[in-house]
Write a protein that holds these residues in place. Structure first.
Motif, mmCIF file in Angstrom:
data_model
loop_
_atom_site.group_PDB
_atom_site.id
_atom_site.type_symbol
_atom_site.label_atom_id
_atom_site.label_comp_id
_atom_site.label_asym_id
_atom_site.label_seq_id
_atom_site.Cartn_x
_atom_site.Cartn_y
_atom_site.Cartn_z
ATOM 1 N N ALA A 62 0.804 -0.988 -0.170
ATOM 2 C CA ALA A 62 0.022 0.147 0.125
ATOM 3 C C ALA A 62 0.778 1.303 -0.037
ATOM 4 O O ALA A 62 0.440 2.309 -0.563
ATOM 5 C CB ALA A 62 -1.063 0.140 1.294
ATOM 6 N N ASP A 63 2.180 1.217 0.499
ATOM 7 C CA ASP A 63 2.798 2.666 0.901
ATOM 8 C C ASP A 63 3.451 2.937 -0.723
ATOM 9 O O ASP A 63 3.903 4.251 -0.798
ATOM 10 C CB ASP A 63 3.884 2.272 1.923
ATOM 11 N N SER A 65 -6.262 -10.138 1.469
ATOM 12 C CA SER A 65 -5.534 -10.464 2.523
ATOM 13 C C SER A 65 -4.036 -10.259 2.424
ATOM 14 O O SER A 65 -3.275 -10.449 3.453
ATOM 15 C CB SER A 65 -5.943 -12.004 2.921
ATOM 16 N N ARG A 66 -3.616 -10.122 1.035
ATOM 17 C CA ARG A 66 -2.096 -10.071 0.850
ATOM 18 C C ARG A 66 -1.978 -8.508 0.454
ATOM 19 O O ARG A 66 -0.939 -8.257 0.232
ATOM 20 C CB ARG A 66 -1.825 -10.786 -0.381
ATOM 21 N N LEU A 67 -2.734 -7.663 0.818
ATOM 22 C CA LEU A 67 -2.564 -6.218 0.840
ATOM 23 C C LEU A 67 -1.710 -5.860 2.077
ATOM 24 O O LEU A 67 -2.445 -5.557 3.139
ATOM 25 C CB LEU A 67 -3.999 -5.544 0.508
ATOM 26 N N LEU A 68 -0.455 -5.386 1.941
ATOM 27 C CA LEU A 68 0.299 -5.228 2.969
ATOM 28 C C LEU A 68 0.575 -3.692 3.216
ATOM 29 O O LEU A 68 0.660 -3.041 2.204
ATOM 30 C CB LEU A 68 1.555 -5.879 2.748
ATOM 31 N N MET A 94 6.558 -2.231 2.942
ATOM 32 C CA MET A 94 7.362 -3.406 2.464
ATOM 33 C C MET A 94 7.875 -4.185 3.702
ATOM 34 O O MET A 94 8.254 -5.290 3.366
ATOM 35 C CB MET A 94 8.724 -2.672 1.858
ATOM 36 N N GLU A 95 8.234 -3.758 4.767
ATOM 37 C CA GLU A 95 8.692 -4.474 5.932
ATOM 38 C C GLU A 95 7.779 -5.598 6.352
ATOM 39 O O GLU A 95 8.497 -6.841 6.653
ATOM 40 C CB GLU A 95 8.726 -3.644 7.166
ATOM 41 N N ARG A 96 6.423 -5.620 6.055
ATOM 42 C CA ARG A 96 5.817 -6.994 6.044
ATOM 43 C C ARG A 96 5.973 -8.005 5.117
ATOM 44 O O ARG A 96 5.393 -9.016 5.462
ATOM 45 C CB ARG A 96 4.262 -6.244 6.266
ATOM 46 N N ARG A 131 10.316 -15.056 2.946
ATOM 47 C CA ARG A 131 11.379 -16.220 3.366
ATOM 48 C C ARG A 131 10.799 -17.425 3.126
ATOM 49 O O ARG A 131 11.787 -18.410 2.899
ATOM 50 C CB ARG A 131 11.626 -15.863 4.993
ATOM 51 N N GLU A 132 9.646 -17.956 3.065
ATOM 52 C CA GLU A 132 8.930 -19.101 2.840
ATOM 53 C C GLU A 132 8.708 -19.650 1.539
ATOM 54 O O GLU A 132 8.175 -20.692 1.188
ATOM 55 C CB GLU A 132 7.770 -19.065 3.657
ATOM 56 N N GLN A 133 8.921 -18.512 0.603
ATOM 57 C CA GLN A 133 8.622 -18.875 -0.906
ATOM 58 C C GLN A 133 9.988 -19.596 -1.554
ATOM 59 O O GLN A 133 11.079 -19.129 -1.477
ATOM 60 C CB GLN A 133 8.296 -17.739 -1.422
ATOM 61 N N ASP A 134 9.904 -20.545 -2.465
ATOM 62 C CA ASP A 134 10.678 -20.895 -3.381
ATOM 63 C C ASP A 134 10.374 -20.370 -4.679
ATOM 64 O O ASP A 134 9.581 -20.851 -5.497
ATOM 65 C CB ASP A 134 10.413 -22.443 -3.616
ATOM 66 N N THR A 135 11.056 -19.303 -4.950
ATOM 67 C CA THR A 135 10.891 -18.395 -6.299
ATOM 68 C C THR A 135 12.365 -18.235 -7.002
ATOM 69 O O THR A 135 13.271 -18.106 -6.394
ATOM 70 C CB THR A 135 10.277 -17.032 -6.001
#
Length: 123
Positions: A39-40, A70-73, A76-78, A84-88
């Motif tokens: 959002a920022d 639900s993925r609208l943060l 960026m710090e969020r 970290r949990e993604q395999d990209t």
């Protein structure tokens, strides 16, 4: 590679030619799913994975992006703990359609990517 539309519902999209996989030069529209949005900065966070090839973000003239509310943060710090949990293979931050004013000072859309970017928010 042809396939069914991932969420056609009752719309008559099944009559249209739909291809899945990476984008090719002749494709006018790509539909992708955002991992998150910030959002920022107004940026979409797109992951490059086998199910979401990076070329979808850059090649077609029109890019339709589905984003879960639900993925609208807020900032960026969020994002970092979620990544970290993604395999990209890559993370792309998209902030609007491609544009430039390098040539004669005139604003031109679609110079280095999509001419139009549309976000579809889902619950």
């Amino acid at each position: 590679m042809s396939g069914d539309c991932f969420s056609c519902g009752g719309l008559p999209w099944r009559e249209l030619p739909v291809e899945s996989g990476t984008a090719l030069p002749h494709h006018a529209i790509a539909v992708g799913q955002a991992f998150a949005a910030l959002a920022d900065s107004g940026s979409l966070v797109m992951l490059a994975t086998p199910d979401s090839p990076a070329r979808l973000n850059f090649l077609p003239e029109h890019h339709l992006v589905v984003l879960s509310r639900s993925r609208l943060l807020s900032r960026m710090e969020r994002l970092w703990p979620l990544l970290r949990e993604q395999d990209t293979q890559a993370v792309h931050l998209l902030t609007g359609p491609s544009s430039t004013a390098d040539i004669g000072g005139q604003l031109l859309y679609g110079a280095h990517g999509p001419r139009a970017l549309h976000v579809l928010l889902t619950p």
